[in-house]
Design an enzyme around this catalytic site. Structure first.
Site, short mmCIF file in Angstrom:
data_model
loop_
_atom_site.label_atom_id
_atom_site.label_comp_id
_atom_site.label_asym_id
_atom_site.label_seq_id
_atom_site.Cartn_x
_atom_site.Cartn_y
_atom_site.Cartn_z
CG HIS A 32 -1.93 -1.04 1.33
ND1 HIS A 32 -2.07 -1.86 2.42
CD2 HIS A 32 -2.88 -1.44 0.45
CE1 HIS A 32 -3.06 -2.70 2.22
NE2 HIS A 32 -3.56 -2.48 1.03
CB SER B 97 -3.98 -7.01 3.96
OG SER B 97 -3.55 -5.72 3.63
P1 ADP Z 1 -9.14 -4.79 -1.03
O1 ADP Z 1 -9.97 -5.26 0.11
O2 ADP Z 1 -9.87 -3.94 -2.04
O3 ADP Z 1 -8.26 -5.86 -1.64
P2 ADP Z 1 -6.71 -3.80 -0.02
O4 ADP Z 1 -6.49 -2.92 1.15
O5 ADP Z 1 -6.22 -5.19 0.08
O6 ADP Z 1 -8.21 -3.74 -0.34
O7 ADP Z 1 -6.10 -3.16 -1.32
C1 ADP Z 1 -6.47 -1.89 -1.77
C2 ADP Z 1 -5.77 -1.62 -3.06
O8 ADP Z 1 -4.37 -1.74 -2.87
C3 ADP Z 1 -6.13 -2.56 -4.22
O9 ADP Z 1 -6.13 -1.82 -5.42
C4 ADP Z 1 -5.00 -3.55 -4.21
O10 ADP Z 1 -4.80 -4.12 -5.49
C5 ADP Z 1 -3.84 -2.65 -3.83
N1 ADP Z 1 -2.75 -3.39 -3.22
C6 ADP Z 1 -2.80 -4.19 -2.14
N2 ADP Z 1 -1.58 -4.74 -1.90
C7 ADP Z 1 -0.75 -4.25 -2.87
C8 ADP Z 1 0.63 -4.45 -3.19
N3 ADP Z 1 1.40 -5.29 -2.51
N4 ADP Z 1 1.14 -3.78 -4.25
C9 ADP Z 1 0.36 -2.95 -4.99
N5 ADP Z 1 -0.96 -2.74 -4.75
C10 ADP Z 1 -1.51 -3.38 -3.71
#
Ligand code: ADP
Length: 167
Positions: free
Chosen positions: A18, A134
């Site tokens: 993130h 996550s």
């Molecule tokens: P969600 O519940 O929508 O998956 P997240 O908090 O997991 O929410 O992710 C929010 C955004 O961050 C999404 O667009 C996801 O693809 C992106 N994201 C999560 N982890 C990574 C990462 N390691 N690298 C790049 N983008 C990420």
């Protein structure tokens, strides 16, 4: 005119993945609103207050190094409606792999159909953080693994405290 971006997610917890997207957003927008999606009945590991505090804390360094202003909000409605309310012209999302691609592009297109004036910008994950999710971070921590290379130090402490409280 300053450009506002909206980056929605669960942030349960905030990971280095993130943070990578947040930092790189500074190349695109002047102000970034981080939207924590709050879904009734779907309880995460961290409380909403913990997620807000964590995001604010880990973003301090980004605020200082980039000059981009960052605020943290919660939303329980459609991301496009929350983005519009935030005054954003773009929604920012990260793409790790083909699974993210399929889901994110479909969602981006449906959001565009509902709100044509808000563009979704997809940032490809950086190689060093691409594998971080996550959900996996939480699983590893639950099983006693070391998550220090996947999350900021503050997140590690919070995850461990939350797991201790739950046990
Ligand atoms: P969600 O519940 O929508 O998956 P997240 O908090 O997991 O929410 O992710 C929010 C955004 O961050 C999404 O667009 C996801 O693809 C992106 N994201 C999560 N982890 C990574 C990462 N390691 N690298 C790049 N983008 C990420």
């Amino acid at each position: 005119m300053s450009r506002i971006g909206f980056y929605p997610g669960s942030f349960d917890p905030t990971t280095n993945g993130h943070l990578d997207i947040i930092k790189r957003s500074a190349n695109l927008v002047d102000h970034l609103v981080l939207g924590i999606g709050v879904h009734h009945g779907k309880k995460g590991l961290l409380s909403v207050d913990e997620k807000i505090a964590l995001l604010n804390e880990v973003c301090n360094e980004v605020r200082q190094s980039t000059g981009m202003t960052i605020t943290v909000e919660t939303f329980d409605n459609l991301a496009v409606d929350a983005a519009k309310k935030a005054g954003a012209s773009v929604i920012i999302r990260g793409l790790r792999d083909a699974t993210d691609f399929d889901y994110e592009v479909q969602m981006g297109q449906m959001n565009a159909a509902m709100m044509p004036k808000i563009e979704t910008i997809f940032l490809a994950a950086s190689p060093s953080t691409r594998m971080i999710a996550s959900s996996l971070v939480k699983q590893i921590a639950k099983m006693g693994g070391d998550i220090s290379s996947f999350v900021p130090a503050q997140a590690m402490k919070m995850v461990q405290a939350a797991l201790n409280n739950n046990s």
